[in-house]
Scaffold this active site. Sequence first.
Site, PDB file in Angstrom:
ATOM      1  CG  ASN A   1      -6.681  -7.321  -2.265  1.00  0.00           C
ATOM      2  OD1 ASN A   1      -6.364  -8.053  -3.195  1.00  0.00           O
ATOM      3  ND2 ASN A   1      -6.638  -6.006  -2.357  1.00  0.00           N
TER       4      ASN A   1
ATOM      5  CG  HIS B   1      -9.682  -2.184   3.614  1.00  0.00           C
ATOM      6  ND1 HIS B   1      -9.988  -1.089   2.846  1.00  0.00           N
ATOM      7  CD2 HIS B   1      -9.230  -3.125   2.757  1.00  0.00           C
ATOM      8  CE1 HIS B   1      -9.717  -1.357   1.577  1.00  0.00           C
ATOM      9  NE2 HIS B   1      -9.264  -2.588   1.495  1.00  0.00           N
ATOM     10  N   GLY B   2      -9.726  -4.151   7.538  1.00  0.00           N
ATOM     11  CA  GLY B   2      -9.472  -4.215   8.975  1.00  0.00           C
ATOM     12  C   GLY B   2     -10.196  -5.364   9.652  1.00  0.00           C
TER      13      GLY B   2
ATOM     14  CB  SER C   1      -0.864  -0.004   1.262  1.00  0.00           C
ATOM     15  OG  SER C   1      -0.015   0.148   2.406  1.00  0.00           O
TER      16      SER C   1
ATOM     17  CG  ASP D   1      -2.707  -6.094   5.537  1.00  0.00           C
ATOM     18  OD1 ASP D   1      -1.934  -6.718   6.292  1.00  0.00           O
ATOM     19  OD2 ASP D   1      -2.578  -4.873   5.334  1.00  0.00           O
TER      20      ASP D   1
ATOM     21  CG  ASP E   1      -3.764  -2.921  -1.573  1.00  0.00           C
ATOM     22  OD1 ASP E   1      -4.709  -3.085  -2.371  1.00  0.00           O
ATOM     23  OD2 ASP E   1      -3.856  -3.146  -0.338  1.00  0.00           O
ATOM     24  CG  HIS E   2      -6.503   0.389  -1.586  1.00  0.00           C
ATOM     25  ND1 HIS E   2      -7.803   0.497  -1.997  1.00  0.00           N
ATOM     26  CD2 HIS E   2      -6.436  -0.777  -0.888  1.00  0.00           C
ATOM     27  CE1 HIS E   2      -8.504  -0.536  -1.556  1.00  0.00           C
ATOM     28  NE2 HIS E   2      -7.695  -1.332  -0.899  1.00  0.00           N
TER      29      HIS E   2
ATOM     30  CD  GLU F   1     -12.550  -0.178  -4.271  1.00  0.00           C
ATOM     31  OE1 GLU F   1     -11.444  -0.700  -4.044  1.00  0.00           O
ATOM     32  OE2 GLU F   1     -13.290   0.283  -3.375  1.00  0.00           O
TER      33      GLU F   1
ATOM     34  N   GLY G   1     -10.806  -6.569   1.388  1.00  0.00           N
ATOM     35  CA  GLY G   1     -11.338  -6.779   2.745  1.00  0.00           C
ATOM     36  C   GLY G   1     -11.711  -8.228   2.974  1.00  0.00           C
TER      37      GLY G   1
HETATM   38  P1  13P Z   1      -8.289  -7.133   5.031  1.00  0.00           P
HETATM   39  O1  13P Z   1      -8.218  -5.955   5.944  1.00  0.00           O
HETATM   40  O2  13P Z   1      -9.620  -7.828   5.136  1.00  0.00           O
HETATM   41  O3  13P Z   1      -7.179  -8.090   5.182  1.00  0.00           O
HETATM   42  O4  13P Z   1      -8.245  -6.575   3.532  1.00  0.00           O
HETATM   43  C1  13P Z   1      -7.033  -6.251   2.918  1.00  0.00           C
HETATM   44  C2  13P Z   1      -7.227  -5.518   1.645  1.00  0.00           C
HETATM   45  O5  13P Z   1      -8.293  -5.456   1.057  1.00  0.00           O
HETATM   46  C3  13P Z   1      -6.045  -4.861   1.092  1.00  0.00           C
HETATM   47  O6  13P Z   1      -6.328  -4.117  -0.048  1.00  0.00           O
HETATM   48  O1  G3H Z   2      -5.947  -1.588   2.032  1.00  0.00           O
HETATM   49  C1  G3H Z   2      -5.681  -2.100   3.073  1.00  0.00           C
HETATM   50  C2  G3H Z   2      -4.490  -2.902   3.380  1.00  0.00           C
HETATM   51  O2  G3H Z   2      -4.777  -3.672   4.506  1.00  0.00           O
HETATM   52  C3  G3H Z   2      -3.254  -2.067   3.561  1.00  0.00           C
HETATM   53  O3  G3H Z   2      -3.331  -1.387   4.736  1.00  0.00           O
HETATM   54  O4  G3H Z   2      -2.860   1.003   4.165  1.00  0.00           O
HETATM   55  O5  G3H Z   2      -2.610   0.112   6.518  1.00  0.00           O
HETATM   56  O6  G3H Z   2      -0.974  -0.529   4.723  1.00  0.00           O
HETATM   57  P1  G3H Z   2      -2.375  -0.106   5.059  1.00  0.00           P
HETATM   58 ZN    ZN Z   3      -8.218  -3.181  -0.150  1.00  0.00          ZN
END
Ligand code: 13P
Ligand code: G3H
Ligand code: ZN
Length: 349
Positions: A266, A189-190, A50, A268, A83-84, A142, A224
């Site tokens: 995805n 997310h999270g 990210s 994380d 990512d993002h 997205e 997520g």
């Molecule tokens: P999680 O927080 O569910 O692991 O999602 C991660 C994600 O979508 C990263 O882009």
């Molecule tokens: O998009 C979400 C991923 O879990 C990355 O998280 O932006 O805290 O690195 P982050």
């Molecule tokens: Zn994401």
Amino acid sequence: MPLVSTRQLLDEAAKGGYGVGAFNVNDMEQIQAIMSAAKETNSPVIIQASRGAREFAQDNYLYHLMLAAAELYPEIPLAMHLDHGNSFETCESAIKLGFTSVMMDGSLKTDGKTPATFEENVEVTRKVVDYAHERGISVEGEIGVLGGIEDGHGAGGSGLDHVTDPDQAVEFAERTGVDSLAIAIGTSHGAYKFTKKPDGSVLKMDLLIAIHKRLPNTHLVMHGSSSVPKDLQDIVNQYGGKLKETWGVPVEEIQLGIKNGVRKINVDTDNRLAITGAIRKVLWETPEKFDPRDYMKPARAAMQKVVALRMTQFGQAGHAGDYKAISIPDMAKGYKNGTLITKPLVAAK
Ligand code: 13P
Ligand code: G3H
Ligand code: ZN
């Protein structure tokens, strides 16, 4: 294998009917955990960073760690994904560094918080696609907005606030030419996604299936997608953590998604929980220890275990040797001469 394009990994996954986990990293140990899991399960893999990860690790460290991974595991198809990405400039800098795919998350404005308009999203995503494809790099867009906030990125609120509209998904895919499409179906997310095991009222698998029916050949991406398993929550809390009770996305729902066009998943949070639980355990049980290796080794092993399990559950296990890498310059030629299709197949309503 050199770093390969995510588009190639996802095209192969579509042929094989499986999904590919995309795991977030911030440091060497996380990259090592993923590569060990990929070797253990013989899996192709996407490693993603990210904006927060790029800032934390610094671009050059990250890139050279990824090169080391590719060098150490020549048999594993490995893509390096942004990512993002929040703007054209963020995607451009990732491509210049050597990422082999980028996500232009134009669902939010560049502040990474405010939902963008559909036209703004199309415009910036199209610009990234033009720039990236010329260089052989694949792009994820997205449409719809996820819930939650990670590292300042995200609209906040519930995952149901801005779910994807199937008609907009079709128009977005047609007008941008993205290689893969992230959709919002109620996830966030999270760790705090759902207050109980999700059913169809909060996790809109019906919507995912409807989008897949309209765009049968488009690679869908589920963000997520951590399952936030109770055993990982329990380890964190057993050793002094204070996680509130929560539910993630059940693996069987992800598997249903994979049967319906989901090719990139995805993850994380599950890895963050595994790492934190393992570190807490060592420090709790043996407070006299102070060598970081004493807790980083179990943390890395705990992450490897989660990643290897997900690779098996997503179906990518066993597929590392199915194909040879297409070079990034050859991907660029493919986009130019039309062998890499960017116009989606659209089915009637
Ligand atoms: P999680 O927080 O569910 O692991 O999602 C991660 C994600 O979508 C990263 O882009
Ligand atoms: O998009 C979400 C991923 O879990 C990355 O998280 O932006 O805290 O690195 P982050
Ligand atoms: Zn994401």
